[in-house]
Design a protein around this motif. Structure first.
Motif, PDB file in Angstrom:
ATOM      1  N   GLU A   1     -13.972  15.754   9.649  1.00  0.00           N
ATOM      2  CA  GLU A   1     -14.131  15.722   8.191  1.00  0.00           C
ATOM      3  C   GLU A   1     -13.865  14.335   7.633  1.00  0.00           C
ATOM      4  OE1 GLU A   1     -12.430  18.034   4.197  1.00  0.00           O
ATOM      5  OE2 GLU A   1     -11.695  18.570   6.199  1.00  0.00           O
ATOM      6  N   SER A   2     -12.983  13.587   8.271  1.00  0.00           N
ATOM      7  CA  SER A   2     -12.621  12.254   7.790  1.00  0.00           C
ATOM      8  C   SER A   2     -13.563  11.158   8.299  1.00  0.00           C
ATOM      9  CB  SER A   2     -11.194  11.921   8.242  1.00  0.00           C
ATOM     10  OG  SER A   2     -11.114  11.962   9.670  1.00  0.00           O
ATOM     11  N   ALA A   3     -14.680  11.551   8.941  1.00  0.00           N
ATOM     12  CA  ALA A   3     -15.550  10.572   9.589  1.00  0.00           C
ATOM     13  C   ALA A   3     -16.160   9.586   8.608  1.00  0.00           C
ATOM     14  CB  ALA A   3     -16.653  11.283  10.364  1.00  0.00           C
TER      15      ALA A   3
ATOM     16  N   SER B   1     -14.979   8.184   5.988  1.00  0.00           N
ATOM     17  CA  SER B   1     -14.074   7.092   5.631  1.00  0.00           C
ATOM     18  C   SER B   1     -13.749   6.195   6.818  1.00  0.00           C
ATOM     19  CB  SER B   1     -12.773   7.657   5.052  1.00  0.00           C
ATOM     20  OG  SER B   1     -12.138   8.501   5.992  1.00  0.00           O
ATOM     21  N   SER B   2     -13.945   6.699   8.035  1.00  0.00           N
ATOM     22  CA  SER B   2     -13.600   5.916   9.223  1.00  0.00           C
ATOM     23  C   SER B   2     -14.832   5.494  10.024  1.00  0.00           C
ATOM     24  CB  SER B   2     -12.665   6.725  10.127  1.00  0.00           C
ATOM     25  OG  SER B   2     -13.271   7.944  10.512  1.00  0.00           O
ATOM     26  N   LYS B   3     -16.014   5.652   9.434  1.00  0.00           N
ATOM     27  CA  LYS B   3     -17.243   5.335  10.158  1.00  0.00           C
ATOM     28  C   LYS B   3     -17.291   3.882  10.614  1.00  0.00           C
ATOM     29  CE  LYS B   3     -22.225   5.370   9.626  1.00  0.00           C
ATOM     30  NZ  LYS B   3     -23.192   4.860   8.714  1.00  0.00           N
ATOM     31  N   ALA B   4     -16.908   2.961   9.742  1.00  0.00           N
ATOM     32  CA  ALA B   4     -16.926   1.540  10.094  1.00  0.00           C
ATOM     33  C   ALA B   4     -15.978   1.254  11.256  1.00  0.00           C
ATOM     34  CB  ALA B   4     -16.553   0.691   8.883  1.00  0.00           C
ATOM     35  N   THR B   5     -14.829   1.921  11.264  1.00  0.00           N
ATOM     36  CA  THR B   5     -13.864   1.731  12.351  1.00  0.00           C
ATOM     37  C   THR B   5     -14.415   2.259  13.671  1.00  0.00           C
ATOM     38  OG1 THR B   5     -12.051   1.953  10.777  1.00  0.00           O
ATOM     39  CG2 THR B   5     -11.516   2.232  13.106  1.00  0.00           C
ATOM     40  N   ILE B   6     -15.093   3.404  13.610  1.00  0.00           N
ATOM     41  CA  ILE B   6     -15.679   4.002  14.820  1.00  0.00           C
ATOM     42  C   ILE B   6     -16.756   3.084  15.391  1.00  0.00           C
ATOM     43  CG2 ILE B   6     -17.037   5.936  15.688  1.00  0.00           C
ATOM     44  CD1 ILE B   6     -15.606   7.692  13.596  1.00  0.00           C
ATOM     45  N   GLU B   7     -17.612   2.551  14.514  1.00  0.00           N
ATOM     46  CA  GLU B   7     -18.673   1.664  14.982  1.00  0.00           C
ATOM     47  C   GLU B   7     -18.098   0.366  15.543  1.00  0.00           C
ATOM     48  OE1 GLU B   7     -21.611   1.048  11.993  1.00  0.00           O
ATOM     49  OE2 GLU B   7     -22.359   3.109  12.093  1.00  0.00           O
TER      50      GLU B   7
ATOM     51  N   GLY C   1     -27.486   9.209   7.884  1.00  0.00           N
ATOM     52  CA  GLY C   1     -26.056   9.416   7.728  1.00  0.00           C
ATOM     53  C   GLY C   1     -25.554  10.567   8.568  1.00  0.00           C
ATOM     54  N   ILE C   2     -24.240  10.789   8.495  1.00  0.00           N
ATOM     55  CA  ILE C   2     -23.634  11.809   9.351  1.00  0.00           C
ATOM     56  C   ILE C   2     -23.593  13.184   8.679  1.00  0.00           C
ATOM     57  CG2 ILE C   2     -22.255  10.128  10.602  1.00  0.00           C
ATOM     58  CD1 ILE C   2     -19.886  10.866   8.884  1.00  0.00           C
ATOM     59  N   GLY C   3     -24.134  13.287   7.458  1.00  0.00           N
ATOM     60  CA  GLY C   3     -24.256  14.585   6.819  1.00  0.00           C
ATOM     61  C   GLY C   3     -22.928  15.166   6.371  1.00  0.00           C
ATOM     62  N   GLY C   4     -22.934  16.504   6.238  1.00  0.00           N
ATOM     63  CA  GLY C   4     -21.745  17.200   5.757  1.00  0.00           C
ATOM     64  C   GLY C   4     -21.306  18.285   6.707  1.00  0.00           C
ATOM     65  N   ALA C   5     -20.596  19.271   6.170  1.00  0.00           N
ATOM     66  CA  ALA C   5     -20.032  20.346   6.984  1.00  0.00           C
ATOM     67  C   ALA C   5     -21.124  21.116   7.727  1.00  0.00           C
ATOM     68  CB  ALA C   5     -19.241  21.307   6.096  1.00  0.00           C
TER      69      ALA C   5
ATOM     70  N   ASN D   1     -20.955  18.948  13.014  1.00  0.00           N
ATOM     71  CA  ASN D   1     -19.779  18.648  12.213  1.00  0.00           C
ATOM     72  C   ASN D   1     -18.872  19.865  12.091  1.00  0.00           C
ATOM     73  OD1 ASN D   1     -20.609  16.011  11.714  1.00  0.00           O
ATOM     74  ND2 ASN D   1     -21.655  16.546   9.813  1.00  0.00           N
ATOM     75  N   GLN D   2     -17.603  19.616  11.870  1.00  0.00           N
ATOM     76  CA  GLN D   2     -16.649  20.703  11.704  1.00  0.00           C
ATOM     77  C   GLN D   2     -16.961  21.510  10.440  1.00  0.00           C
ATOM     78  OE1 GLN D   2     -12.704  19.018  11.776  1.00  0.00           O
ATOM     79  NE2 GLN D   2     -12.728  18.749  13.989  1.00  0.00           N
ATOM     80  N   PRO D   3     -16.703  22.806  10.472  1.00  0.00           N
ATOM     81  CA  PRO D   3     -16.991  23.672   9.309  1.00  0.00           C
ATOM     82  C   PRO D   3     -15.922  23.580   8.230  1.00  0.00           C
ATOM     83  CG  PRO D   3     -16.104  24.982  11.087  1.00  0.00           C
ATOM     84  CD  PRO D   3     -16.228  23.580  11.631  1.00  0.00           C
TER      85      PRO D   3
END
Length: 210
Positions: free
Chosen positions: A68-70, A72-78, A153-157, A195-197
């Motif tokens: 769910e927090s992806a 906000s942390s997408k830049a860190t993951i990349e 993008g990574i979409g939603g739930a 993605n997580q529900p």
């Protein structure tokens, strides 16, 4: 005269029997092929190892992006993926990321639906054509027909996300010109996860003209 001729014949016989330097001549024929094979094997091994590192990094990033927090942390993951890949890449490597979210796994790689009696389009070519008055379901909301209905993008739930990383880098061994190979290598790795529900899934679509 006869003596000079005899001397010349003796010299020719000695030269014909002399085997000094034969190894050097043979290596001149075999050496380039041998060196090309060795560099080719090193190049292939490095490519396979790089592909393995890339796939591992993509799988880990894909799992992190389903949280769910992806967002906000997408830049860190990349950045983490870049750092991991950079350890086995030569300077000048270009790394591209692409995330496409879908309502379900079955939507991945599928074109946006073309309306009409023929689901592939009135022309039967699978392309939505405005000149033929065709209409389509704009699944990703970008106001145009796409051969892949995924949203950027990574979409939603609960969305199914196709995460792809493409890496292009110059070959490490200067043998590609001799073997007729391109100067750059391009590797691609993808993973698909849901993605997580954490919320209700959103599926708003609009019917549009091509």
């Amino acid at each position: 005269m006869i003596r000079a001729l005899a001397t010349s014949r003796a010299l020719l016989r000695r030269l014909r029997a002399d085997r000094n330097g034969v190894t050097l001549v043979e290596f001149a024929f075999v050496g380039p092929v041998l060196i090309l094979m060795i560099m080719g094997l090193f190049d292939l091994a490095h490519t396979q190892y790089t592909a393995s590192v890339l796939n591992g990094a993509v799988q880990k990033a894909g799992r992190d992006l389903t949280l769910e927090s992806a967002n906000s942390s997408k830049a860190t993951i990349e950045a983490r993926v870049r750092d991991q890949i950079a350890t086995v890449m030569p300077p000048g490597a270009v790394i591209d990321f692409e995330e496409l979210s879908h309502f379900d796994f079955a939507d991945i790689g599928e074109p946006e639906t073309i309306l009409g009696d023929d689901p592939t389009g009135a022309a039967g070519n699978g392309i939505c054509e405005a000149a033929k008055g065709e209409r389509y379901i704009d699944s990703n909301g970008n106001n145009r027909w796409d051969p892949d209905r995924g949203k950027d993008g990574i979409g939603g739930a609960r969305d199914a996300v196709l995460y792809t990383v493409t890496v292009t880098y110059p070959r490490m061994f200067p043998m590609y010109t001799m073997a007729g190979l391109p100067s750059n290598i391009t590797l691609e790795a993808s993973t698909v996860l849901r993605n997580q529900p954490f919320d209700e899934q959103d599926r708003n679509t609009t019917e549009r003209s091509c």
